[in-house]
Design an enzyme around this catalytic site. Structure first.
Site, short mmCIF file in Angstrom:
data_model
loop_
_atom_site.label_atom_id
_atom_site.label_comp_id
_atom_site.label_asym_id
_atom_site.label_seq_id
_atom_site.Cartn_x
_atom_site.Cartn_y
_atom_site.Cartn_z
CG LEU A 225 7.78 -5.47 4.35
CD1 LEU A 225 8.41 -6.43 3.37
CD2 LEU A 225 6.30 -5.28 4.04
CG ASP A 342 15.68 -17.96 16.19
OD1 ASP A 342 15.03 -18.32 17.20
OD2 ASP A 342 15.79 -16.78 15.85
#
Length: 844
Positions: A225, A342
């Site tokens: 994925l 992040d």
């Protein structure tokens, strides 16, 4: 097959993988399942039973597995009551056919209430159960339940009407909650009897499974994925329970190579500490010989970066809801003392219900002290990071602001170069300009957590699934040839080994086995003792990337090479392990290459020998030189004796070595001089680049303004982003006391769409965007791959660093087991033909 045929085949294979995964996600996983084997009762299960004996009913009933087995007991004692509550539990825990199950419950609820509240009290029911007889109504006397029947029926009809209205909109988690509560009265009356039943043993046996570790054998793997800094994430199904999950695989060699053990453990620890519907759930940690793995929630909606790629811009309404979810995730994180560091669209994943969650916690940090230094991904850095100030949670809010601008405008506001925006009437300012000398650090920061721990981790090579368009443009402009072979001067290539000796020997041994001509150098050949090790003293072993240009027509020939791993392609001809290429220059004066040689699709490893090193071989290993000459002579063709003579003359010319000098040939002297000065040159260039880069970054993140078209953003949205993109941390939205209360009260969450924070937290608020029921991910063939052949081998000490890695989440195990148990119960009830009867049990 021609190139177009290969591409068609790859696309067809990709579609087939997508179809297989979509079918499993949306239709069920029956074909991948194997029977769940329950363990025997043991010491651990006996201990669990003892613990239950001391628990209150309500504590036990909160346990998902405990609730199931209690309701199974209730089904034996009072079939209608037990059946209906099990059906509600099945709805809550099911993945498929929720609407069918919900409708069945709505249709039968009033009938169930009529029978439950029109019958005898629990005490009478238990007496009959213990005696093995039917409940006999006492003549002339109504039970307490029967007296309350009319009120309960009125309440039941109201609950049904509300459930019908809710079901028309969605299958919300709380859809049947009022039904469950209405039938929960008096259940504690059955508690003592349950603890004497067989169902307590079944519960204890099921609970023992939470201590069983998992491995690769427990999962069926589907397509990849996404790809991160250390490996890939692929979809999978757990074979025994049928749970669909995602497995994040991180290569141990890559982790060792980048020395990122800490970030892997930080990610696992952060996910273990968090329990929030807005953070990707961690089910298990396990490892293999080469990888450490995180078993996570499988969320099929794709990342926000994928959504942005599809839509080019994300509407303010969608963005508002996503922002609310991210704020809830931040609240869960920050309350546990973790800072994320992040935030970007690629790290936010959309669930099937339109909610979104944070993923990838490799750069998160536990706030034991203040932090200092850049961390995260370029473009999303906070100004205080770039300036070198200390910080706490402030950077998370800045990067959220950057993310919102990118989603709604389709452009990154901060790039690698300073951007000047044109101020026109149709634009609005999202971030004010600043000055390098502005004070922006949070006040009294050391008093809060102590002096900062410094860390530099820009994350540019980590975790971002999407291609960086800036990097792509830059690469096209430079038109560089990417190669593990460094080019120095205009006429030769100087190489240094990038592969450890032990790994190189292993690759060389496999390559020699593939080419019978190289058999003299095999480890088993006693005629040339230690030939393989001796050969490696002359070869430089380096890894190469896919499609890298190794040899170009017109280049002056100075080396030949042996393929050790992967393939090289010479004018459309593939050369696998054991193949020798590039030796033609040993037979022709002043030879320039005629054919192009590039790396194969998967990259690989080669051994390179300079022609001048062939000359060296005559000096320190004449026997080895003789064997290598025979191999090259055979490959070149012609009469062996004449060819060997021609080769020796050529090598003599290349390698006329002086006994007292390391390098006497002009080319050799150049190489020696370059090797001697190269480190100093590289270090000087690095220092200069670092200085220039720091100045450039400070100019961008501390002074640049950001503007956007007015038509894209409402006034309240602009105000919200202005607050997040405030450089002074003390004034930034999201920072300071009561920060979450203040940010939730912002007008942005009232004007764009009304966010009901309580409903959102419970998962009962409808999302404005629902992803399509398909695999929302980039094509697998377009994802990057990793080549670890040139990296250090894993030692016993390296493996010991993962001794504490294997782990299972009790909470997620309970949910997984409960889903399995309710599913099996539903299937068994359907087989017995009880579906839809008396509060029944089927419905799918």
């Amino acid at each position: 097959m021609d190139l177009l045929g290969q591409l068609d085949g790859a696309q067809s294979k990709g579609k087939s993988k997508d179809a297989e995964l979509a079918k499993a996600m949306f239709e069920g996983t029956k074909e991948y399942r194997k029977k769940l084997k329950m363990p025997d009762l043991n010491e651990y299960s006996e201990k669990i039973k003892e613990e239950v004996d001391d628990e209150s009913f309500f504590t036990f009933f909160d346990d998902e597995i405990g609730r199931f087995y209690f309701l199974r007991f209730l089904q034996d004692v009072h079939p209608v009551h037990g059946n209906f509550m099990l059906q509600v539990g099945r709805y809550v825990n099911s993945v498929h056919e929720k609407r069918v199950i919900a409708q069945d419950c709505i249709d039968t609820f009033v009938l169930a209430v009529t029978e439950i509240w029109g019958g005898e009290d629990p005490e009478s029911i238990l007496e009959a159960y213990d005696a093995g007889t039917k409940v006999v109504p006492k003549p002339g006397k109504k039970s307490a339940r029967q007296n309350a029947k009319n009120n309960k029926l009125t309440e039941a009809k109201r609950i049904v009407d509300e459930a019908v209205a809710k079901l028309a909109k969605s299958t919300a988690p709380d859809l049947l909650e009022d039904m469950f509560i209405a039938l929960r009265d008096d259940l504690d009356t059955y508690w003592s009897a349950f603890k004497k039943s067989k169902y307590l043993d079944l519960y204890a046996r099921a609970r023992t499974m939470e201590s069983i570790s998992v491995s690769d054998d427990d999962f069926h793997q589907f397509r990849v994925l996404g790809v991160g800094g250390f490996g890939a994430v692929n979809a999978a199904v757990k074979k025994d329970t049928g749970l669909m999950i995602a497995i994040k695989r991180m290569d141990k060699k890559l982790i060792k190579h980048k020395n990122r053990y800490k970030s892997c453990y930080t990610e696992a620890n952060a996910l273990q500490a968090l329990s929030s519907r807005f953070v990707c759930g961690l089910h298990y940690c396990f490892q293999s010989k080469d990888e450490v793995c995180l078993v996570l929630d499988l969320l099929h909606g794709g990342t926000l970066s994928y959504l942005l790629h599809q839509k080019k811009k994300v509407s303010e309404r969608y963005t508002c809801f996503f922002t609310a979810c991210i704020i809830m995730a931040y609240e869960a994180l920050h309350s546990k003392g973790f800072v994320y560091r992040d935030m970007k669209p690629a790290n936010v994943l959309i669930k099937d219900n339109g909610y979104c969650v944070l993923i990838d916690f490799g750069l998160a940090a536990k706030m034991d002290t203040a932090l200092k230094g850049k961390c995260g991904t370029r473009g999303y850095w906070a100004p205080e990071m770039v300036k070198g100030d200390q910080y706490l949670f402030s950077g998370d809010w800045w990067s959220l602001g950057v993310t919102l601008v990118e989603l709604m405008t389709g452009k990154k506001p901060f790039k690698k170069k300073f951007q000047k925006y044109k101020h026109t009437d149709d634009k609005v300012k999202l971030c004010k300009g600043g000055a390098l000398e502005d004070v922006i650090e949070e006040r009294n920061i050391e008093a809060k957590l102590g002096k900062a721990q410094e860390e530099e981790n820009d994350g540019r090579d980590s975790n971002d699934e999407e291609t960086d368009e800036e990097d792509e443009e830059e690469e096209a402009k430079k038109n560089k040839r990417r190669s593990s072979v460094r080019v120095i001067g205009g006429f030769d290539k100087v190489v240094e080994s990038t592969v450890e000796t032990e790994a190189a020997l292993e690759l060389m041994e496999k390559a020699i086995a593939e080419n019978a001509m190289l058999s003299p150098f095999a480890a088993s050949n006693t005629a040339l003792e230690g030939g393989m090790s001796r050969l490696l003293k002359l070869f430089s072993v380096v890894s190469f990337e896919p499609e890298v240009e190794m040899i170009m027509p017109g280049e002056f020939a100075t080396f030949f090479m042996i393929v050790l791993e992967g393939t090289l392609i010479e004018d459309d001809v593939k050369h696998g392990p054991g193949s020798l290429l590039g030796f033609e220059g040993l037979f022709k004066d002043n030879y320039h290459r005629e054919k192009k040689v590039v790396g194969g699709l998967m990259g690989g490893t080669i051994g390179i020998m300079l022609y001048t090193d062939m000359g060296r071989a005559t000096a320190f290993d004449f026997e080895l030189f003789g064997e290598m000459s025979k191999v090259i002579a055979k490959l070149h063709g012609g009469e062996e004796e004449a060819t060997l003579g021609q080769l020796k003359a050529s090598v003599d010319e290349f390698g006329d070595l002086d006994e007292h000098k390391e390098a006497s040939h002009p080319e050799e002297r150049f190489i020696a001089a370059q090797k001697h000065t190269q480190k100093a040159i590289v270090n000087e260039e690095k220092a200069k680049a670092l200085s220039n880069s720091k100045q450039r970054d400070q100019k961008i993140y501390l002074t640049q303004e950001v503007w956007a078209k007015k038509e894209l953003l409402s006034r309240e949205c602009v105000k919200f982003i202005n607050g997040l993109l405030t450089r002074n941390v003390n004034d930034r939205l999201g920072c300071g006391p009561n920060n979450f209360s203040k940010i939730k009260e912002h007008d942005f969450f009232e004007s764009t769409m009304t966010i009901d924070w309580d409903k959102l937290e419970e998962g009962n608020m409808s999302a404005p965007y629902i992803p399509k029921k398909e695999v929302n991910a980039k094509e697998e063939a377009k994802m990057k791959t990793f080549n670890t052949a040139g990296m250090k081998k894993l030692t016993k000490e390296d493996q010991e660093k993962w001794n504490t890695w294997d782990w299972a989440s009790k909470e997620y195990f309970q949910n997984e087991m409960a889903s399995y148990l309710y599913e099996q119960w539903g299937q068994n009830e359907s087989k017995k033909g009880k579906a839809g009867g008396g509060g029944g049990g089927g419905g799918g």
